[in-house]
Design a protein around this motif. Structure first.
Motif, mmCIF file in Angstrom:
data_model
loop_
_atom_site.group_PDB
_atom_site.id
_atom_site.type_symbol
_atom_site.label_atom_id
_atom_site.label_comp_id
_atom_site.label_asym_id
_atom_site.label_seq_id
_atom_site.Cartn_x
_atom_site.Cartn_y
_atom_site.Cartn_z
ATOM 1 N N LEU A 1 0.830 -1.209 0.000
ATOM 2 C CA LEU A 1 0.000 0.000 0.000
ATOM 3 C C LEU A 1 0.860 1.252 0.000
ATOM 4 C CD1 LEU A 1 -2.762 -0.917 2.626
ATOM 5 C CD2 LEU A 1 -3.101 -0.590 0.172
ATOM 6 N N LEU A 2 1.961 1.191 0.756
ATOM 7 C CA LEU A 2 2.844 2.343 0.859
ATOM 8 C C LEU A 2 3.446 2.688 -0.506
ATOM 9 C CD1 LEU A 2 3.558 3.985 3.424
ATOM 10 C CD2 LEU A 2 5.728 2.765 3.476
ATOM 11 N N LEU A 3 3.885 1.675 -1.244
ATOM 12 C CA LEU A 3 4.468 1.925 -2.566
ATOM 13 C C LEU A 3 3.417 2.425 -3.553
ATOM 14 C CD1 LEU A 3 7.060 -0.942 -3.150
ATOM 15 C CD2 LEU A 3 7.319 1.259 -2.005
ATOM 16 N N GLU A 4 2.199 1.882 -3.460
ATOM 17 C CA GLU A 4 1.127 2.357 -4.333
ATOM 18 C C GLU A 4 0.852 3.839 -4.089
ATOM 19 O OE1 GLU A 4 -2.321 -0.037 -3.733
ATOM 20 O OE2 GLU A 4 -1.344 -1.899 -4.368
ATOM 21 N N GLN A 5 0.802 4.224 -2.814
ATOM 22 C CA GLN A 5 0.556 5.630 -2.484
ATOM 23 C C GLN A 5 1.711 6.520 -2.938
ATOM 24 O OE1 GLN A 5 -2.227 7.032 -1.404
ATOM 25 N NE2 GLN A 5 -3.221 5.027 -1.404
ATOM 26 N N ALA A 6 2.936 6.001 -2.838
ATOM 27 C CA ALA A 6 4.105 6.775 -3.282
ATOM 28 C C ALA A 6 4.024 7.058 -4.778
ATOM 29 C CB ALA A 6 5.388 6.022 -2.946
ATOM 30 N N GLN A 7 3.665 6.040 -5.557
ATOM 31 C CA GLN A 7 3.553 6.227 -6.999
ATOM 32 C C GLN A 7 2.419 7.195 -7.332
ATOM 33 O OE1 GLN A 7 5.646 4.800 -9.681
ATOM 34 N NE2 GLN A 7 4.625 6.689 -10.309
ATOM 35 N N ARG A 8 1.304 7.067 -6.613
ATOM 36 C CA ARG A 8 0.158 7.959 -6.846
ATOM 37 C C ARG A 8 0.539 9.402 -6.550
ATOM 38 N NH1 ARG A 8 -3.765 9.840 -3.183
ATOM 39 N NH2 ARG A 8 -5.669 10.581 -4.188
ATOM 40 N N ALA B 1 0.818 12.605 -9.163
ATOM 41 C CA ALA B 1 0.052 13.836 -8.970
ATOM 42 C C ALA B 1 0.958 15.056 -8.935
ATOM 43 C CB ALA B 1 -0.760 13.746 -7.676
ATOM 44 N N GLU B 2 2.137 14.902 -8.347
ATOM 45 C CA GLU B 2 3.081 16.010 -8.222
ATOM 46 C C GLU B 2 3.982 16.151 -9.447
ATOM 47 O OE1 GLU B 2 3.832 18.134 -5.265
ATOM 48 O OE2 GLU B 2 1.740 17.566 -4.961
ATOM 49 N N SER C 1 -2.536 5.919 8.603
ATOM 50 C CA SER C 1 -2.846 6.084 7.185
ATOM 51 C C SER C 1 -1.570 6.035 6.337
ATOM 52 C CB SER C 1 -3.558 7.415 6.954
ATOM 53 O OG SER C 1 -3.597 7.722 5.567
ATOM 54 N N PRO C 2 -1.437 5.031 5.436
ATOM 55 C CA PRO C 2 -0.297 5.021 4.500
ATOM 56 C C PRO C 2 -0.249 6.291 3.658
ATOM 57 C CG PRO C 2 -1.414 2.891 4.490
ATOM 58 C CD PRO C 2 -2.281 3.829 5.282
ATOM 59 N N THR C 3 -1.421 6.841 3.320
ATOM 60 C CA THR C 3 -1.458 8.079 2.540
ATOM 61 C C THR C 3 -0.810 9.224 3.309
ATOM 62 O OG1 THR C 3 -3.511 7.373 1.475
ATOM 63 C CG2 THR C 3 -2.968 9.713 1.342
ATOM 64 N N ALA C 4 -1.124 9.320 4.616
ATOM 65 C CA ALA C 4 -0.544 10.376 5.437
ATOM 66 C C ALA C 4 0.967 10.219 5.541
ATOM 67 C CB ALA C 4 -1.174 10.361 6.825
ATOM 68 N N ILE C 5 1.447 8.981 5.629
ATOM 69 C CA ILE C 5 2.896 8.728 5.709
ATOM 70 C C ILE C 5 3.590 9.223 4.445
ATOM 71 C CG2 ILE C 5 4.668 6.916 5.773
ATOM 72 C CD1 ILE C 5 2.670 5.273 7.474
ATOM 73 N N ILE C 6 3.052 8.828 3.293
ATOM 74 C CA ILE C 6 3.671 9.214 2.019
ATOM 75 C C ILE C 6 3.606 10.727 1.812
ATOM 76 C CG2 ILE C 6 3.375 9.080 -0.484
ATOM 77 C CD1 ILE C 6 4.851 6.694 0.756
ATOM 78 N N MET C 7 2.468 11.329 2.110
ATOM 79 C CA MET C 7 2.358 12.782 1.950
ATOM 80 C C MET C 7 3.384 13.500 2.813
ATOM 81 S SD MET C 7 -1.777 13.394 1.700
ATOM 82 C CE MET C 7 -1.632 15.130 1.324
ATOM 83 N N CYS C 8 3.553 13.017 4.033
ATOM 84 C CA CYS C 8 4.524 13.640 4.939
ATOM 85 C C CYS C 8 5.948 13.465 4.411
ATOM 86 C CB CYS C 8 4.386 13.038 6.331
ATOM 87 S SG CYS C 8 5.370 13.861 7.589
#
Length: 333
Positions: free
Chosen positions: A101-108, A112-113, A287-294
């Motif tokens: 999940l963490l890698l998926e969020q990183a790619q997403r 986006a950026e 939240s994996p999303t919060a980790i990646i965003m941070c």
């Protein structure tokens, strides 16, 4: 001195990400919709949109011209980022779905950026230093503007530091780090369990040679072999895969999860690890999303030449009560 600051995924962060996608889609120099129009598009409050636009302006993504409008900056930043992961977390038997999940969020997030993200897996070995010669050569050659690491050891982290690159780490040492707030997990677990009794124990991995699921199962069997009078009223589990093994031990002995021993467990939002059991547990969700965003926000600040206010950021935890837990609690009262 290392300072900690709790971070959780917020409406502001979500709005920043969505606005960034709009900015990158429109392209340099394009005019954005008005604040009120943006608040209807996302949707979000006008105050949140204004705060998000302020963040984007600080990152040089937009220009606000009083009385004229909001415009995409004439030059959008673009970076090459290396994401280096220790493979054990992803490939080991019984590994948590969290890492995928963490890698998926990183790619997403990188998409986006519009950041160019290159994935690397270090070598899986016991001795210090797991980066390959090829990986070290590519990093030292100046191909990347910044580094994110997941699970690298101190030897690899120290080598990366010598390259004078912006560097942020998760689940390991780094120039700047992002991690779970373990103290908050224990505090929230105790708060959830105390109404059911004061005897609370903490489940941690005790067998380094076993998977976490196996370790949790053996721990549970040992606990349930004791006389009932010695059982705790509550268990706080630091890891969802330990909990999965513990549930196996409970199920084997016919002990319901909403019965004499309650469980408050670490969990990862969106992970299927505890699928089918969530309603009988209190989940202390990260939240994996919060980790990646941070991770990206800290790295992007460093790549802009800024100094983040703290060197260690902690991801906050959200307490989620299962429906059956609530039912049992209300019947008890």
């Amino acid at each position: 001195m290392t300072l900690d600051r709790p971070i959780r995924e917020t409406k502001l962060q979500s709005s920043c990400l969505q606005l960034t996608q709009i900015v990158k889609r429109l392209g340099p120099g394009a005019k954005l919709p008005t604040v009120r129009e943006l608040s209807e598009i996302l949707p979000a409050s006008v105050a949140t949109i204004n705060n998000a636009l302020h963040e984007l302006e600080a990152r040089s993504l937009i220009v606000r011209k009083h009385g004229v409008g909001i415009f995409v900056a004439s030059h959008l930043p673009h970076h090459r980022i290396a994401l280096i992961c220790r493979p054990d977390f992803f490939r080991a038997i019984g590994s948590s779905p969290f890492w995928g999940l963490l890698l998926e969020q990183a790619q997403r997030y990188a998409t986006a950026e519009q950041e160019e993200l290159t994935f690397y897996f270090s070598e899986s070995r016991q001795e210090a230093g797991t980066l390959t010669n090829t990986q070290q050569q590519e990093i030292s050659s100046g191909q990347f503007h910044g580094i994110i690491s997941i699970g690298l050891d101190a030897c690899d982290a120290e080598w990366i530091r010598t390259q004078s690159l912006p560097f942020v780490a998760f689940a390991g040492p780094g120039s700047y780090t992002v991690g779970f707030d373990n103290e908050e997990l224990l505090r929230l677990g105790h708060e959830a369990l105390l109404p059911f009794g004061a005897r609370i124990v903490v489940l941690e991995s005790e067998h380094n040679d076993l998977s976490k699921q196996q370790s949790g199962y053996l721990w549970g069997r040992t606990l349930l072999a004791r006389p009932h009078s010695e059982w705790p009223e509550g268990i706080i589990s630091r890891d969802d895969m330990l909990t999965l093994g513990l549930i196996g031990a409970f199920h084997e002995q016919g002990i319901p999860l909403d019965g004499p021993i309650r469980i408050a467990t670490h969990a990862n939002a969106g992970s299927p690890a505890l699928l089918g059991w969530e309603e009988q547990l209190v989940r202390l969700e990260v939240s994996p999303t919060a980790i990646i965003m941070c991770l990206f926000e800290v790295l992007q600040a460093l790549m802009r030449g800024e100094t983040p206010p703290v060197s260690s950021q902690k991801i906050s935890i959200c307490t989620v009560y299962g429906a059956k837990w609530k039912e049992k609690d209300s019947s008890k009262s």
